[in-house]
Design an enzyme around this catalytic site. Sequence first.
Site, PDB file in Angstrom:
ATOM      1  N   GLU A   1       0.326  -4.168  11.564  1.00  0.00           N
ATOM      2  CA  GLU A   1       1.108  -4.064  10.331  1.00  0.00           C
ATOM      3  C   GLU A   1       2.577  -4.332  10.598  1.00  0.00           C
ATOM      4  OE1 GLU A   1       0.669  -0.201   8.520  1.00  0.00           O
ATOM      5  OE2 GLU A   1       2.028   0.730   9.935  1.00  0.00           O
TER       6      GLU A   1
ATOM      7  N   HIS B   1       3.633  -4.953   3.834  1.00  0.00           N
ATOM      8  CA  HIS B   1       3.616  -5.450   5.208  1.00  0.00           C
ATOM      9  C   HIS B   1       3.168  -6.903   5.215  1.00  0.00           C
ATOM     10  CE1 HIS B   1       4.057  -1.488   7.043  1.00  0.00           C
ATOM     11  NE2 HIS B   1       3.133  -1.047   6.207  1.00  0.00           N
TER      12      HIS B   1
ATOM     13  N   HIS C   1       0.853  -1.193   0.000  1.00  0.00           N
ATOM     14  CA  HIS C   1       0.000   0.000   0.000  1.00  0.00           C
ATOM     15  C   HIS C   1       0.882   1.234   0.000  1.00  0.00           C
ATOM     16  CE1 HIS C   1      -0.181   1.207   4.526  1.00  0.00           C
ATOM     17  NE2 HIS C   1       0.911   0.512   4.314  1.00  0.00           N
TER      18      HIS C   1
ATOM     19  N   ASP D   1      -4.922 -10.519   0.311  1.00  0.00           N
ATOM     20  CA  ASP D   1      -3.636 -11.217   0.355  1.00  0.00           C
ATOM     21  C   ASP D   1      -2.910 -11.108  -0.978  1.00  0.00           C
ATOM     22  OD1 ASP D   1      -1.586 -12.713   1.509  1.00  0.00           O
ATOM     23  OD2 ASP D   1      -2.458 -14.617   0.882  1.00  0.00           O
ATOM     24  N   HIS D   2      -1.664 -10.679  -0.901  1.00  0.00           N
ATOM     25  CA  HIS D   2      -0.804 -10.477  -2.071  1.00  0.00           C
ATOM     26  C   HIS D   2      -1.424  -9.500  -3.068  1.00  0.00           C
ATOM     27  CE1 HIS D   2       1.250 -13.896  -0.306  1.00  0.00           C
ATOM     28  NE2 HIS D   2       2.311 -13.485  -0.970  1.00  0.00           N
TER      29      HIS D   2
ATOM     30  N   CYS E   1       6.374   6.620   4.073  1.00  0.00           N
ATOM     31  CA  CYS E   1       5.273   5.704   3.736  1.00  0.00           C
ATOM     32  C   CYS E   1       4.403   6.238   2.599  1.00  0.00           C
ATOM     33  CB  CYS E   1       4.411   5.419   4.968  1.00  0.00           C
ATOM     34  SG  CYS E   1       5.310   4.514   6.248  1.00  0.00           S
TER      35      CYS E   1
ATOM     36  N   HIS F   1       4.889   0.394  -0.399  1.00  0.00           N
ATOM     37  CA  HIS F   1       5.687  -0.525   0.409  1.00  0.00           C
ATOM     38  C   HIS F   1       4.757  -1.625   0.888  1.00  0.00           C
ATOM     39  CE1 HIS F   1       3.883   2.247   3.309  1.00  0.00           C
ATOM     40  NE2 HIS F   1       3.995   1.273   4.206  1.00  0.00           N
TER      41      HIS F   1
END
Length: 151
Positions: free
Chosen positions: A128, A44, A17, A82-83, A36, A42
């Site tokens: 996170e 998590h 994100h 996810d991913h 960020c 980036h």
Amino acid sequence: MAVIGYVSRTEHFSAAHRLHSPFLSAEENQQIFGKCNHSNGHGHNYVVETILRGPIDPVTGMIVNITDLKQWLKVAVLDHVDHKNLDMDVKYFETRPSTTENLAVFIWLRLAMAMPDKSLLHKVVVSETPKNKSEFCGEGLTQQDFDDCIV
């Protein structure tokens, strides 16, 4: 009177994100979100804990079948985050920053819509990093929030 208990399920997912608000200028976003806000984003490895609260069934000894909770989380939440890049792949984040706070609200909404009895949903905790986490308990939601949470 029924005995009330709590049960939780922890899941993990990885997502990218960029902390960026569509309501702020580029300079304001950089000032508030710092590194960020990098244009490439980036990622998590998130940890999500969902906590249910309700009567313990005297026959089954359960508040809810954990197998059901696992399936609701998979279908309603994990399959969509996810991913993924939260900002690019999850419609909900097109109009709001993908902060951990907003992610906790998103997960609450999606899970509540999947559960037959959303009154059992007590808390969603999203980490996170090992040092940063947000909790959401459903306060302040409107029907519009649920309407906006269609994926």
